[in-house]
Each structure stands twice: as structure tokens, then as C-alpha cells.
Design a protein around this motif. Structure first.
Motif, mmCIF file in Angstrom:
data_model
loop_
_atom_site.group_PDB
_atom_site.id
_atom_site.type_symbol
_atom_site.label_atom_id
_atom_site.label_comp_id
_atom_site.label_asym_id
_atom_site.label_seq_id
_atom_site.Cartn_x
_atom_site.Cartn_y
_atom_site.Cartn_z
ATOM 1 N N GLY A 1 36.236 33.157 47.432
ATOM 2 C CA GLY A 1 34.913 33.452 46.895
ATOM 3 C C GLY A 1 34.528 34.813 46.934
ATOM 4 O O GLY A 1 33.388 35.070 46.305
ATOM 5 N N TRP A 2 35.332 35.871 47.286
ATOM 6 C CA TRP A 2 34.736 37.072 46.996
ATOM 7 C C TRP A 2 35.357 37.408 45.710
ATOM 8 O O TRP A 2 36.236 37.593 45.270
ATOM 9 C CB TRP A 2 35.917 37.990 48.129
ATOM 10 C CG TRP A 2 35.533 37.895 49.573
ATOM 11 C CD1 TRP A 2 34.663 36.953 50.352
ATOM 12 C CD2 TRP A 2 36.060 38.638 50.635
ATOM 13 N NE1 TRP A 2 34.837 37.193 51.336
ATOM 14 C CE2 TRP A 2 35.098 38.041 51.850
ATOM 15 C CE3 TRP A 2 36.704 39.804 50.763
ATOM 16 C CZ2 TRP A 2 35.571 38.683 53.085
ATOM 17 C CZ3 TRP A 2 36.800 40.189 51.757
ATOM 18 C CH2 TRP A 2 36.572 39.814 52.863
ATOM 19 N N ALA B 1 41.991 44.624 44.628
ATOM 20 C CA ALA B 1 40.443 44.512 45.274
ATOM 21 C C ALA B 1 39.731 45.964 44.934
ATOM 22 O O ALA B 1 40.445 46.766 45.094
ATOM 23 C CB ALA B 1 40.779 44.213 46.780
ATOM 24 N N PRO B 2 38.526 45.849 44.710
ATOM 25 C CA PRO B 2 37.911 47.371 44.453
ATOM 26 C C PRO B 2 38.006 47.857 46.065
ATOM 27 O O PRO B 2 38.218 47.509 46.957
ATOM 28 C CB PRO B 2 36.511 46.838 44.470
ATOM 29 C CG PRO B 2 36.455 45.559 44.067
ATOM 30 C CD PRO B 2 37.553 45.038 44.767
ATOM 31 N N ARG B 3 38.082 49.338 46.029
ATOM 32 C CA ARG B 3 38.185 50.384 47.212
ATOM 33 C C ARG B 3 37.299 49.877 48.198
ATOM 34 O O ARG B 3 37.581 49.753 49.346
ATOM 35 C CB ARG B 3 38.130 51.612 46.689
ATOM 36 C CG ARG B 3 38.639 52.659 47.921
ATOM 37 C CD ARG B 3 40.014 52.524 48.156
ATOM 38 N NE ARG B 3 40.356 53.469 49.340
ATOM 39 C CZ ARG B 3 41.341 53.190 49.794
ATOM 40 N NH1 ARG B 3 42.174 52.147 49.984
ATOM 41 N NH2 ARG B 3 41.685 54.124 50.976
ATOM 42 N N ALA B 4 35.846 49.667 47.983
ATOM 43 C CA ALA B 4 34.834 49.289 49.028
ATOM 44 C C ALA B 4 35.356 48.021 49.712
ATOM 45 O O ALA B 4 34.890 47.841 50.822
ATOM 46 C CB ALA B 4 33.498 49.290 48.416
ATOM 47 N N MET B 5 35.899 47.139 48.905
ATOM 48 C CA MET B 5 36.447 45.832 49.774
ATOM 49 C C MET B 5 37.581 45.802 50.624
ATOM 50 O O MET B 5 37.689 44.969 51.576
ATOM 51 C CB MET B 5 36.763 44.702 48.639
ATOM 52 C CG MET B 5 36.637 43.446 49.073
ATOM 53 S SD MET B 5 36.988 42.093 47.826
ATOM 54 C CE MET B 5 35.183 42.292 47.003
ATOM 55 N N SER C 1 46.492 30.519 45.899
ATOM 56 C CA SER C 1 46.328 31.764 44.646
ATOM 57 C C SER C 1 44.932 31.827 44.370
ATOM 58 O O SER C 1 44.379 30.885 44.332
ATOM 59 C CB SER C 1 47.300 31.380 43.442
ATOM 60 O OG SER C 1 48.592 31.188 43.607
ATOM 61 N N ALA C 2 44.338 32.966 44.207
ATOM 62 C CA ALA C 2 42.787 33.081 43.975
ATOM 63 C C ALA C 2 42.739 34.146 42.977
ATOM 64 O O ALA C 2 43.279 35.264 42.924
ATOM 65 C CB ALA C 2 42.142 33.337 45.330
ATOM 66 N N THR C 3 41.789 33.847 41.975
ATOM 67 C CA THR C 3 41.221 34.759 41.008
ATOM 68 C C THR C 3 39.663 34.560 40.860
ATOM 69 O O THR C 3 39.293 33.523 41.173
ATOM 70 C CB THR C 3 42.046 34.511 39.456
ATOM 71 O OG1 THR C 3 41.460 33.344 38.987
ATOM 72 C CG2 THR C 3 43.557 34.450 39.674
#
Length: 164
Positions: free
Chosen positions: A68-69, A12-16, A90-92
Motif C-alpha cells: 500500500g505504499w 522507491a523515492p529516496r525519502a522512502m 509482486s506489488a506496483t
């Protein structure tokens, strides 16, 4: 009936990161603070693992809250309990979300109607049977997530509990 499971945020990006914590807290109904560490497989992203306990269906609620993120890779597992089979999500970003029912030993249980549909698509020449079976077992998601599953040194170890 309650069950236990684990949320693996693979990248995950830090902001997320705080948004992930808020989403998980919203599902569990309690404040959540994840232990974030750098994700070496994707510089600039972070990973975390979180053991949870909740009602059956909690894994699907967690997966739905995170679904969906873009730029988020995750897995949610739930152990089987006396009233429900286990689950794995599982999600990508590229593949979307995969759901499987799991048995008491962690094996993926494929429903008969999904097998019949795979056989029918293969018989009609729409696809190869091997490709369909791989999708039913989540192989494309496993292939994409495997490099992210290795956290590197210092990663926390989470043990799943055996259901008897």
C-alpha cells in the motif's frame, strides 16, 4: 521451519528508503541496511535487493509491511521448504499486490478453486479466459515490473539456493 528468500525493491523515492529498511527490520527482528542504487527505469528512484532467511510466512509479513505504499514497486520471494510451498509477491502502485504459490522449480501453482472461478467468469461472458489466466499467473504485474528488473551496470547479483 525456516526458509530463504529475496526482497527486490524495484523502485522507491529516496525519502522512502529508510522507511523500507525500518519495515523490513521490524519483520526480521534485526537491523537492516540495504544497498541502494539508482533505478535507471525511473529517474529519481532507488532500488535494492536483500536476501533474507526466516520462518515460513516471512515473505507474507514482508509484503504486508510494504503493502500500500504509493510509489513503491517490489517483489518478495520465498523458497519452498519441507513444510511449505514457495511464494511470490509482486506489488506496483497501479495494480496493488499479487500473490502466487510456487513449486520447487519456481512454477506458479494455481489452486483449483481459482481456476474454476476464472472459467465461470469467462463462461458468463464477464471476461475472456485468456485475461483471467494471465491474471492468475501475474502477467500484468510482470509486464509492469519488467523494465524495473534490469538494474543496469553495477547491480549486485543474488543467487537463489536450490532446495533439494
Amino acid at each position: 521451519m525456516t526458509t530463504r528468500g529475496v526482497l527486490y525493491v524495484h523502485s522507491a523515492p529516496r525519502a522512502m528508503c529508510p522507511h523500507v529498511e525500518w519495515a523490513v527490520a521490524g519483520v526480521l527482528g534485526a537491523r537492516v541496511q540495504l544497498d541502494w542504487i539508482r533505478q535507471p527505469a525511473s529517474p529519481g528512484t532507488w532500488r535494492a535487493e536483500f536476501s533474507w532467511q526466516g520462518q515460513t510466512g516471512t515473505a507474507s509479513k514482508l509484503a504486508s509491511a510494504l503493502r500500500g505504499w504509493q510509489m513503491l514497486r517490489f517483489e518478495v520471494t520465498a523458497e519452498p521448504c519441507p513444510t511449505a510451498e514457495g511464494e511470490r509477491y509482486s506489488a506496483t502502485p497501479d495494480l496493488g499486490i499479487f500473490h502466487a504459490v510456487t513449486g520447487m522449480h519456481g512454477d506458479i501453482l494455481v489452486p483449483e478453486d481459482r481456476l474454476r472461478a476464472a472459467l465461470a467468469r469467462s463462461a458468463q461472458g464477464e471476461t475472456q479466459l485468456e485475461t483471467e489466466i494471465a491474471k492468475l499467473l501475474g502477467k500484468p504485474w510482470d509486464d509492469e515490473l519488467e523494465p524495473f528488473r534490469y538494474a543496469g551496470e553495477g547491480a549486485p547479483v543474488r543467487w537463489l539456493h536450490q532446495v533439494v
